[in-house]
Design a protein around this motif. Structure first.
Motif, PDB file in Angstrom:
ATOM      1  N   UNK A  90      42.035  56.178 100.544  1.00 52.53           N
ATOM      2  CA  UNK A  90      42.772  57.215 101.793  1.00 52.53           C
ATOM      3  C   UNK A  90      41.713  57.134 102.896  1.00 52.53           C
ATOM      4  N   UNK A  91      40.237  56.641 102.736  1.00 51.58           N
ATOM      5  CA  UNK A  91      39.915  56.944 103.216  1.00 51.58           C
ATOM      6  C   UNK A  91      39.176  58.773 103.356  1.00 51.58           C
ATOM      7  N   UNK A  92      39.269  59.151 102.496  1.00 53.77           N
ATOM      8  CA  UNK A  92      38.492  60.093 102.682  1.00 53.77           C
ATOM      9  C   UNK A  92      36.240  60.430 102.456  1.00 53.77           C
ATOM     10  N   UNK A 217      44.622  71.072  91.397  1.00 51.95           N
ATOM     11  CA  UNK A 217      44.221  70.783  93.268  1.00 51.95           C
ATOM     12  C   UNK A 217      44.367  71.263  93.732  1.00 51.95           C
ATOM     13  N   UNK A 218      46.077  72.160  94.410  1.00 52.83           N
ATOM     14  CA  UNK A 218      46.545  72.971  95.523  1.00 52.83           C
ATOM     15  C   UNK A 218      45.139  73.852  95.607  1.00 52.83           C
ATOM     16  N   UNK A 219      44.718  74.726  94.775  1.00 56.17           N
ATOM     17  CA  UNK A 219      43.970  75.331  94.722  1.00 56.17           C
ATOM     18  C   UNK A 219      42.453  74.980  95.009  1.00 56.17           C
ATOM     19  N   UNK A 235      37.792  68.960 101.928  1.00 57.63           N
ATOM     20  CA  UNK A 235      38.581  69.588 101.025  1.00 57.63           C
ATOM     21  C   UNK A 235      39.009  68.757 100.095  1.00 57.63           C
ATOM     22  N   UNK A 236      40.379  67.589 100.700  1.00 61.36           N
ATOM     23  CA  UNK A 236      40.945  66.960 100.605  1.00 61.36           C
ATOM     24  C   UNK A 236      40.509  65.629  99.011  1.00 61.36           C
ATOM     25  N   UNK A 237      38.487  65.617  99.937  1.00 56.68           N
ATOM     26  CA  UNK A 237      38.148  65.174  98.738  1.00 56.68           C
ATOM     27  C   UNK A 237      37.689  66.047  97.012  1.00 56.68           C
ATOM     28  N   UNK A 238      37.643  67.430  97.450  1.00 57.81           N
ATOM     29  CA  UNK A 238      37.516  67.800  96.543  1.00 57.81           C
ATOM     30  C   UNK A 238      38.452  68.066  95.531  1.00 57.81           C
ATOM     31  N   UNK A 283      49.401  64.095  97.348  1.00 58.73           N
ATOM     32  CA  UNK A 283      48.863  65.322  98.119  1.00 58.73           C
ATOM     33  C   UNK A 283      47.654  64.956  98.729  1.00 58.73           C
ATOM     34  N   UNK A 284      46.518  64.433  98.466  1.00 60.24           N
ATOM     35  CA  UNK A 284      45.425  63.452  99.137  1.00 60.24           C
ATOM     36  C   UNK A 284      46.533  62.564 100.325  1.00 60.24           C
ATOM     37  N   UNK A 285      47.055  61.869 100.299  1.00 63.38           N
ATOM     38  CA  UNK A 285      47.818  61.014 101.804  1.00 63.38           C
ATOM     39  C   UNK A 285      48.385  62.646 102.366  1.00 63.38           C
ATOM     40  N   UNK A 286      49.071  63.066 101.946  1.00 63.37           N
ATOM     41  CA  UNK A 286      49.133  64.359 103.081  1.00 63.37           C
ATOM     42  C   UNK A 286      48.113  64.965 104.020  1.00 63.37           C
ATOM     43  N   UNK A 287      47.379  66.462 103.335  1.00 66.77           N
ATOM     44  CA  UNK A 287      46.983  66.588 103.159  1.00 66.77           C
ATOM     45  C   UNK A 287      45.523  66.465 104.574  1.00 66.77           C
ATOM     46  N   UNK A 288      45.548  64.557 103.986  1.00 63.34           N
ATOM     47  CA  UNK A 288      43.827  64.006 105.009  1.00 63.34           C
ATOM     48  C   UNK A 288      44.718  64.213 106.077  1.00 63.34           C
TER      49      UNK A 288
END
Length: 292
Positions: A90-92, A217-219, A235-238, A283-288
């Motif tokens: 996802x290019x994080x 993950x969300x926390x 933040x997404x990467x973490x 989740x990563x795709x949405x947040x990034x």
């Protein structure tokens, strides 16, 4: 058949790490260690926050003592190549993801023997001794992470044009291969190298494993972006690294703890592996996309 599946999984993970390395430059890592706040925060969330979440959730749910230990084992085996792979796809911040994996691969040589023994004593009421093959563990880290990553970095350095052209095909090929191997590993019969866990067993463990996964993950994402004001990409990467654990290692530790494979200690890791890749990717795709 079982050995063939395990060898195939290792080969696919090595190919993924090579692909990740070929997308990076050495100076990317220099940036991570100079701006070290994201690295230290990610390590703290992986090594302290996630095991604490697992301990609370294991204490809350009506699980057998072995299943409680198994859930905790998942939490103390930080994400490896697969979590790095999602950041790459996802290019994080792939360099941050790989740096976290490299550092925690050294830390777990100490934390896994200590915490796995403690959890067995606490939940099972006995002081189980864990005899882990530390040199074997080091070799696995070198074989699957360090060596393919180094080769990928060299490939990018000496063949930049070829590396660029291969980037997208490698993403597609490694995604399909990883999906195929996990389908075989976790859904085939036990005699064919699969997990052998029953549907009832999956449904029994699904709520606790899902809650641990989502909480971590969300926390971790909210802590990184709200409390520490990190960028959305970092933040997404973490959150990827904290949310997606190394279930292959957790199963290996469970087998060592029990003295043999195929025990309830392994079941939480098997159930966790069935969904965590897909939920983490979503989740990563949405947040990034939200924070770019």
């Amino acid at each position: 058949m079982t050995n063939f599946i395990d060898y195939l999984l290792s080969a696919v993970l090595m190919l993924i790490t090579f692909a990740i390395g070929s997308s990076l430059r050495v100076r990317d890592f220099g940036r991570i260690f100079k701006q070290s706040k994201p690295l230290y925060l990610g390590l703290t969330l992986q090594m302290i926050f996630l095991p604490l979440c697992a301990f609370i959730i294991a204490s809350m749910f009506e699980l057998s003592p072995e299943e409680k230990v198994g859930l905790f084992l998942v939490a103390i085996c930080p994400g490896g190549t697969t979590s790095n792979f999602i950041s790459y796809l996802i290019n994080a911040d792939t360099a941050l993801a790989v740096a976290l994996t490299t550092v925690n691969s050294l830390l777990i040589l100490i934390t896994i023997p200590l915490l796995s023994t403690w959890s067995a004593g606490y939940f099972m009421g006995e002081n189980a001794q864990v005899q882990l093959d530390l040199w074997g563990m080091v070799w696995e880290v070198l074989k699957v992470i360090v060596i393919p990553l180094f080769v990928g970095l060299l490939f990018r350095r000496f063949f930049p044009r070829v590396s660029y052209r291969l980037r997208q095909p490698l993403k597609i090929a490694t995604t399909l291969l990883l999906g195929l191997v996990f389908l075989i590993k976790f859904f085939a019969g036990k005699e064919s190298g699969g997990s052998g866990i029953s549907v009832d067993g999956i449904l029994h463990l699904f709520p606790s494993t899902l809650l641990m996964h989502l909480t971590a993950m969300i926390g971790s994402y909210l802590i990184a972006v709200k409390a520490f004001r990190l960028s959305g990409v970092q933040s997404t990467t973490i959150s990827i690294e904290v949310g997606l654990q190394n279930t292959v290692l957790a199963i290996a530790v469970a087998s060592k703890l029990a003295g043999h494979s195929g025990t309830p200690l392994e079941h939480p890791a098997l159930v966790y592996a069935m969904f965590s890749f897909f939920t983490t990717m979503t989740f990563a795709f949405i947040t990034i996309r939200m924070k770019r």
